[in-house]
Design a protein around this motif. Structure first.
Motif, mmCIF file in Angstrom:
data_model
loop_
_atom_site.group_PDB
_atom_site.id
_atom_site.type_symbol
_atom_site.label_atom_id
_atom_site.label_comp_id
_atom_site.label_asym_id
_atom_site.label_seq_id
_atom_site.Cartn_x
_atom_site.Cartn_y
_atom_site.Cartn_z
ATOM 1 N N PRO A 90 0.780 -1.229 0.000
ATOM 2 C CA PRO A 90 0.000 0.000 0.000
ATOM 3 C C PRO A 90 0.814 1.283 0.000
ATOM 4 O O PRO A 90 0.335 2.304 -0.431
ATOM 5 N N SER A 111 -5.537 -4.280 -8.857
ATOM 6 C CA SER A 111 -6.815 -4.269 -8.148
ATOM 7 C C SER A 111 -7.057 -2.959 -7.411
ATOM 8 O O SER A 111 -8.185 -2.572 -7.199
ATOM 9 N N ASP A 112 -5.993 -2.270 -7.002
ATOM 10 C CA ASP A 112 -6.160 -1.042 -6.236
ATOM 11 C C ASP A 112 -5.555 0.190 -6.895
ATOM 12 O O ASP A 112 -5.723 1.292 -6.404
ATOM 13 N N GLU A 113 -4.841 0.031 -7.976
ATOM 14 C CA GLU A 113 -4.103 1.146 -8.561
ATOM 15 C C GLU A 113 -4.137 1.085 -10.081
ATOM 16 O O GLU A 113 -4.045 0.018 -10.666
ATOM 17 N N LEU A 154 -5.590 5.977 -7.364
ATOM 18 C CA LEU A 154 -6.221 5.044 -6.427
ATOM 19 C C LEU A 154 -7.736 5.257 -6.419
ATOM 20 O O LEU A 154 -8.268 5.992 -5.585
ATOM 21 N N LYS A 189 -10.132 3.419 -5.422
ATOM 22 C CA LYS A 189 -10.808 2.942 -4.209
ATOM 23 C C LYS A 189 -10.523 3.823 -2.993
ATOM 24 O O LYS A 189 -11.135 3.648 -1.947
ATOM 25 N N VAL A 190 -9.579 4.739 -3.131
ATOM 26 C CA VAL A 190 -9.213 5.627 -2.021
ATOM 27 C C VAL A 190 -9.553 7.066 -2.425
ATOM 28 O O VAL A 190 -8.693 7.916 -2.616
ATOM 29 N N TYR A 233 -2.612 3.650 2.850
ATOM 30 C CA TYR A 233 -3.813 4.080 2.143
ATOM 31 C C TYR A 233 -5.000 3.260 2.628
ATOM 32 O O TYR A 233 -4.948 2.037 2.663
ATOM 33 N N ARG A 234 -6.060 3.961 2.981
ATOM 34 C CA ARG A 234 -7.308 3.314 3.377
ATOM 35 C C ARG A 234 -8.453 4.177 2.888
ATOM 36 O O ARG A 234 -8.349 5.398 2.852
ATOM 37 N N GLN A 235 -9.557 3.532 2.558
ATOM 38 C CA GLN A 235 -10.744 4.286 2.184
ATOM 39 C C GLN A 235 -11.247 5.029 3.417
ATOM 40 O O GLN A 235 -11.274 4.474 4.517
ATOM 41 N N GLU A 247 -15.324 5.313 -2.815
ATOM 42 C CA GLU A 247 -14.686 4.756 -4.002
ATOM 43 C C GLU A 247 -15.218 5.420 -5.270
ATOM 44 O O GLU A 247 -16.376 5.794 -5.343
#
Length: 186
Positions: free
Chosen positions: A2, A24-26, A39, A41-42, A66-68, A115
């Motif tokens: 992350p 999946s995240d970037e 990102l 999702k963030v 990184y977290r939502q 998101e």
């Protein structure tokens, strides 16, 4: 991964002079001169822009994972690096105008929370979209490399309501500057 760059773990699709990597995240757009990581999702954050000629990161690197961010939480309690967008406000408070008066506005607006949907990712660039959280609208952010040295960002906000809606937009870009730097604006 992350916090550390993890570009090499994603499948690579070569598209003309650009490279698009999808994980999946970037999402990553690259040219000979720039590499930009996003990102969705963030909060749709621009994680980093790297000058590929020098290897310099152009945005402040993350200080936290990184977290939502849950709606209503303080943005400052989460990672504040890279580039975020403030919309329809910056500071928390109540919406001051008729039709929506009294509706709660969150720190940094709505776009940093939750998101963004990836609507398009191809050799023309990236399009992220989402609906408003507190207000009835749809927004799109379009990122594209117009040439090797230029990342362009376009925004389109469409009201889905008959009620008037006043807003403020602001880019919240945390540039990683050295002791000497030059900022050139068009």
């Amino acid at each position: 991964c992350p916090i550390q760059p993890c570009f090499d773990t994603y499948p690579i699709v070569e598209l003309k002079e650009r490279i698009l990597r999808i994980g999946s995240d970037e999402l990553v757009l690259s040219s000979a001169a720039l590499q930009a990581a996003f990102l969705p999702k963030v909060g749709g954050k621009v994680r980093q822009i790297v000058d590929r000629k020098t290897g310099d990161a152009l945005l402040v690197s993350p200080q936290k994972s990184y977290r939502q961010i849950p709606l209503g939480s303080l943005w400052t309690n989460y990672d504040t690096s890279g580039m975020d967008d403030c919309f329809p406000n910056i500071e928390p408070g109540e919406y001051p105008f008729p039709s929506w008066q009294g509706k709660q506005l969150f720190q940094m607006g709505e776009w940093v929370y939750g998101e963004w949907e990836v609507e398009r990712a191809n050799d023309e660039g990236l399009t992220l979209g989402r609906k408003g959280t507190s207000f009835d609208y749809h927004v799109r952010k379009i990122y594209r490399l117009v040439d090797a040295n230029t990342l362009e960002i376009q925004y389109a906000v469409e009201s889905l309501s008959d009620l008037p809606f006043r807003y403020l937009w602001s880019a919240h870009s945390l540039f990683a500057v050295k002791e000497e730097f030059e900022l050139r604006l068009p």
